[in-house]
Design a protein around this motif. Sequence first.
Motif, short mmCIF file in Angstrom:
data_model
loop_
_atom_site.label_atom_id
_atom_site.label_comp_id
_atom_site.label_asym_id
_atom_site.label_seq_id
_atom_site.Cartn_x
_atom_site.Cartn_y
_atom_site.Cartn_z
N SER A 65 -32.03 6.36 17.12
CA SER A 65 -30.63 6.19 16.73
C SER A 65 -30.46 6.26 15.21
CB SER A 65 -30.09 4.87 17.25
OG SER A 65 -28.71 4.75 16.95
N LYS A 66 -31.36 5.58 14.49
CA LYS A 66 -31.27 5.62 13.02
C LYS A 66 -31.54 7.03 12.49
CE LYS A 66 -32.02 0.87 11.52
NZ LYS A 66 -32.24 0.04 12.73
N ALA A 67 -32.45 7.73 13.16
CA ALA A 67 -32.74 9.12 12.76
C ALA A 67 -31.51 10.02 12.97
CB ALA A 67 -33.93 9.66 13.54
N CYS A 68 -30.82 9.82 14.08
CA CYS A 68 -29.63 10.63 14.37
C CYS A 68 -28.51 10.32 13.37
CB CYS A 68 -29.15 10.41 15.80
SG CYS A 68 -30.29 11.07 17.04
N SER A 69 -28.40 9.06 12.98
CA SER A 69 -27.42 8.67 11.97
C SER A 69 -27.72 9.35 10.64
CB SER A 69 -27.43 7.15 11.75
OG SER A 69 -26.54 6.54 12.64
N ILE A 161 -32.30 20.45 9.11
CA ILE A 161 -33.49 21.08 9.69
C ILE A 161 -34.74 20.68 8.91
CG2 ILE A 161 -34.58 23.28 10.27
CD1 ILE A 161 -32.19 22.64 12.04
N LYS A 162 -34.62 20.51 7.60
CA LYS A 162 -35.77 20.04 6.81
C LYS A 162 -36.17 18.62 7.23
CE LYS A 162 -34.95 22.89 2.72
NZ LYS A 162 -36.32 23.36 2.39
N TYR A 163 -35.15 17.80 7.45
CA TYR A 163 -35.41 16.43 7.91
C TYR A 163 -36.06 16.45 9.29
CZ TYR A 163 -34.51 11.64 9.53
OH TYR A 163 -34.65 10.37 10.03
N LEU A 168 -40.66 15.41 12.78
CA LEU A 168 -41.55 15.83 13.87
C LEU A 168 -43.00 15.97 13.40
CD1 LEU A 168 -39.29 18.41 15.77
CD2 LEU A 168 -39.70 15.99 16.31
N VAL A 169 -43.18 16.29 12.12
CA VAL A 169 -44.55 16.32 11.55
C VAL A 169 -45.12 14.90 11.56
CG1 VAL A 169 -45.88 16.59 9.41
CG2 VAL A 169 -44.32 18.41 10.16
N GLN A 170 -44.32 13.92 11.12
CA GLN A 170 -44.77 12.52 11.10
C GLN A 170 -45.12 12.03 12.50
OE1 GLN A 170 -45.09 10.40 8.45
NE2 GLN A 170 -44.45 11.91 6.92
N GLU A 288 -26.25 20.39 15.01
CA GLU A 288 -26.43 20.33 16.47
C GLU A 288 -27.83 20.78 16.88
OE1 GLU A 288 -22.88 20.55 19.21
OE2 GLU A 288 -22.43 22.16 17.80
N VAL A 289 -28.33 21.84 16.26
CA VAL A 289 -29.69 22.29 16.58
C VAL A 289 -30.69 21.18 16.26
CG1 VAL A 289 -31.54 23.89 15.92
CG2 VAL A 289 -29.23 24.77 16.34
N ALA A 290 -30.52 20.53 15.10
CA ALA A 290 -31.44 19.45 14.71
C ALA A 290 -31.33 18.26 15.65
CB ALA A 290 -31.15 19.02 13.26
N LEU A 291 -30.10 17.87 15.99
CA LEU A 291 -29.87 16.71 16.86
C LEU A 291 -30.51 16.91 18.23
CD1 LEU A 291 -28.27 14.00 17.34
CD2 LEU A 291 -26.39 15.45 18.17
N TYR A 292 -30.25 18.05 18.85
CA TYR A 292 -30.75 18.27 20.21
C TYR A 292 -32.26 18.52 20.21
CZ TYR A 292 -25.76 18.76 21.22
OH TYR A 292 -24.40 18.54 21.33
N THR A 293 -32.76 19.16 19.17
CA THR A 293 -34.21 19.38 19.08
C THR A 293 -34.94 18.05 18.91
OG1 THR A 293 -33.85 21.56 18.08
CG2 THR A 293 -36.06 20.63 17.89
N LEU A 294 -34.39 17.18 18.08
CA LEU A 294 -34.97 15.86 17.86
C LEU A 294 -35.03 15.06 19.17
CD1 LEU A 294 -35.99 13.91 15.61
CD2 LEU A 294 -33.66 13.03 15.48
#
Length: 332
Positions: A65-69, A161-163, A168-170, A288-294
Amino acid sequence: MEGEGTNDGGWQTVGEKKHHGRPQQSEAWNGYRRPPSEQKYSEDVGQVHQGLNVEPTREELNSLSKACSRLWELDMNRLVPGKDYRIDCGEGKKVYQKGDMASESLFSWLGDDVLRKPTYSRFCALLDNYNPHQGYKEVVTQQDKHEEVAFIEEIARTAPIKYLHRYLVQKGAVSQDYEDFKRMLASLWFDLYGRGGTSCCSSAFEHVFVGEIKGRGQGESEVAGFHNWIQFYLEEAKGNVDYQGYIFPRRRGESPDSETQLLTVQFEWHGVLKSVSSTLIGVSPEFEVALYTLCFFVGGEDNRVDIGPYTVNIKCYRLGNKIGSAFPIAEN
């Protein structure tokens, strides 16, 4: 967005509802068909927004949730209601209610420069690459492939996308190599897969953002996917979408207005009903791409998260190792 043969500030009256003048294809779109290495991209986000931090914090790594925020905060290309666009929500209805409760289109105005933004423009260029009827094998041309790779290249320069990559690397989910990561994104969103018994007829991008019309036999059809506001705006402008009103929120006394950026609506597309659909309005394609991929990589089927002022459940359905569908549902 200048329409031809329009009056009254670029509007045409078509039947009962006002429709925008048909959006003109951007000159830039032709260039997007060239090999990606020959195309021009916007400046890297790090240079544009000096000091913009795209490293996830420990709290964010421990909380989806915090990541999405944080993704919401990093969406530099999100539009401002009233300034960049205007919507008219019309009247509300229950999901099962028949009849059109909106006398106007959902979008009453979109700023001329919005669809010229690099990630928006490239997103728009992809939308005409698909047959909306589910079960038809998609024909992917070399030019389509160029547009896909170039879209990923463009959004990969943005903060969301950088975030996503750093996150995802972490988590050990993707390669540290950014080129590998971009190839993975292109594959995740654009590789074709089977749906409804036909192979190579669908993809995550087509389903989530473009939408598909699913036949159910006996002439019964329904709209599947189609959760993107830009596609909604463009299809409404062409007269293919008939907005029929918003769906009443679960909490009484809360009605959406022109400022709302999470909307649950009912509409017809090519005459086929989508009885309920939630869409984030004014967010950028990269968000949206970042949110759904995450959510696909670190979440489950239900992902109850906060994004900006909204508490949502990001539904994420898998088809093997691909995204079958992903969309927001407004939570109480």
